[in-house]
Design a protein around this motif. Sequence first.
Motif, PDB file in Angstrom:
ATOM      1  N   GLU A 158       0.846  -1.365  -0.196  1.00  0.00           N
ATOM      2  CA  GLU A 158       0.006  -0.196   0.180  1.00  0.00           C
ATOM      3  C   GLU A 158       0.913   1.316  -0.032  1.00  0.00           C
ATOM      4  N   GLY A 164      -2.811   4.457  -0.446  1.00  0.00           N
ATOM      5  CA  GLY A 164      -4.162   4.324  -1.166  1.00  0.00           C
ATOM      6  C   GLY A 164      -4.094   3.791  -2.859  1.00  0.00           C
ATOM      7  N   SER A 176     -14.490  -5.578   3.635  1.00  0.00           N
ATOM      8  CA  SER A 176     -14.796  -4.042   2.307  1.00  0.00           C
ATOM      9  C   SER A 176     -13.299  -4.775   1.832  1.00  0.00           C
ATOM     10  N   ASP A 235     -11.445  -2.447  -0.008  1.00  0.00           N
ATOM     11  CA  ASP A 235     -10.087  -1.493   1.179  1.00  0.00           C
ATOM     12  C   ASP A 235      -9.741  -1.951   1.469  1.00  0.00           C
ATOM     13  N   PHE A 236     -10.911  -2.169   2.806  1.00  0.00           N
ATOM     14  CA  PHE A 236     -10.124  -2.811   4.218  1.00  0.00           C
ATOM     15  C   PHE A 236      -8.807  -4.595   3.873  1.00  0.00           C
ATOM     16  N   ALA A 265      -6.216  -3.351   1.877  1.00  0.00           N
ATOM     17  CA  ALA A 265      -5.031  -2.723   2.940  1.00  0.00           C
ATOM     18  C   ALA A 265      -4.388  -3.685   4.422  1.00  0.00           C
ATOM     19  N   ASN A 270       0.268   8.459   8.043  1.00  0.00           N
ATOM     20  CA  ASN A 270      -0.503   6.929   7.969  1.00  0.00           C
ATOM     21  C   ASN A 270       0.025   5.864   9.581  1.00  0.00           C
ATOM     22  N   THR A 316      -8.797  12.258   9.175  1.00  0.00           N
ATOM     23  CA  THR A 316      -8.390  11.504   8.150  1.00  0.00           C
ATOM     24  C   THR A 316      -9.828  11.954   7.727  1.00  0.00           C
ATOM     25  N   TYR A 359     -11.580   9.257   7.673  1.00  0.00           N
ATOM     26  CA  TYR A 359     -13.131   8.119   8.484  1.00  0.00           C
ATOM     27  C   TYR A 359     -13.353   9.082   9.597  1.00  0.00           C
ATOM     28  N   ASP A 402      -5.870   2.380   7.030  1.00  0.00           N
ATOM     29  CA  ASP A 402      -7.952   1.997   7.027  1.00  0.00           C
ATOM     30  C   ASP A 402      -8.516   1.061   8.743  1.00  0.00           C
ATOM     31  N   ARG A 436     -20.412   2.079   5.568  1.00  0.00           N
ATOM     32  CA  ARG A 436     -19.097   1.497   5.893  1.00  0.00           C
ATOM     33  C   ARG A 436     -18.942   2.764   6.571  1.00  0.00           C
TER      34      ARG A 436
END
Length: 528
Positions: free
Chosen positions: A70, A73, A153, A155-156, A159, A275, A329, A331, A427, A474
């Motif tokens: 990663e 992103g 997810s 993406d999760f 990651a 991150n 962030t 999120y 994430d 999410r």
Amino acid sequence: MKSRYRALLSATLVLGLALAHPLVFAQQPRSGGSIITLNNIEPTHVVTAIGTGGSGQEISAKIHDTLIHENRGKFEPRLATSWEVSPDGKSYRFNLRRDVKWHDGTPFTSADVAFTAEEVWKKYSGTLGFERIVKAETPDAHTVILRLDDPVSTDFLLASFGTHIGQVVPKHKYAGTNFQQNPNNKAPVGTGPFKFKQWVPGQYLTLERNPDYFRKPLPYLDSITFKFERNAATASAAIEAGEAALVTRNSVPLRDLARLDKLADVAVTEKGSENAAWFQNLEVNVRNPITSNVKVRQAIAQSINARQLSEVVFLGRAKPAAGPIHAGTRYADPSAKPHAFDTKRAEQLLDEAGYKRGAGGVRFTLNFVVAQWFPVNLAAGEVIKQNLETVGIRANLITLDYPGTLRRIYRDYDFDIALSNSVRSVDPGIASFTPYWSKGILPGIPFRNSSGYNSPEMETAIEAGFAERDPAKRLKAIHDFQRIALRDVPIIHLVEMQQVNVYREDLQNVSNNDRWYFTNWEDLWLKK
């Protein structure tokens, strides 16, 4: 800051020279050279996949590889050359490199990935993504298909495969063994750019260049020695004298940073942890009848002056935290606020909980373990102790060595409150959920759920945060998670810590990734 001014001046000079003489400027990375980096904590072992703290994870990332990488992103190939996710999200196919060997010469194959997925990630990660892997198929030595019982997810999970928790371990070293007692944990065999060479307990651990690394000509350095130095002032003197090339993660006294930044051959940077940012937390053991009462936990949260911690202990290099999701962030819930410092309200909550002041004004006594992962933690512990005493809570402050602290908080759960730290990743599913999730209660595995907290409402939010594939739904689940965490406070997130690296300026490519500590440093190189 001097380093920023110097960077601007250098950029101006560079531009002028480049325009006049384009070839002057094409300085290329050079191979060779060794560095010493100072760590304030000596880890118990250095294999992230089996469960270790930040210092162990930092070292493990240089030794082990992940399937993908990663990078801000985006996902790049590493042990896998390509990958595909099925439309239903229940199958992840990875096509593996054919030119990779473990450091002991054993070929890397799909069997290693399948073993890691089924026996290590699934059992030790404390994340729903890996837990939902029900089968790892290996149609050939260079293909692995991971099957999930239910989707999570995408993406999760990508990651997770692409960050430090997704490191692959060698089947031939772990199969049929007690993973936590395996000697490979302290002398690991990996596939990464650096090979384990030597660990002298109490002094240093040295890694050397892997000549068979598949990403040639990387790595550039011949070796990296992680020297374990608990004394922050000694670390500061070493970087100033040129005895060390790098000190990471706030391991020098914060009061020294301005002076070090003025030195001609030393640089100070806050970059590299965007991150991989850290909190300072107070973990609350809800197994204790007193702290099982949410009003008591809320009172503790409101009795602690996080602004004082930020300004006095951290010298302005921290800010009060609004729960387990870092502010700013994508999120974070923008409506979330840090706990208000309100001793009058804290006293009211304690009275309502049935804990009136008794003899000497004391309501009750708590055993307060202070984990000294960072040099500032002990000073923070003293401030918190004083804050608690203001509202009638006596705190017995307890400090132990690193292994003893891990055992007491994360194996034996022998504490009432504990000052510790946690790190967020790209994430929330990678690091933020597990300390609140009932399936994160894994005795002996550090930095999981130590509080014993288990709430059906929170379980619903967490599992939706892990599994929901619709981005808007999410995000709502993650906001619900943050809201419930702030209300129930099994963990009181006190401050978001600014992380600082100090390094000699001849060391290049420092902090060039937003979770730099936990990357492999393959591209570090020395000018001289």
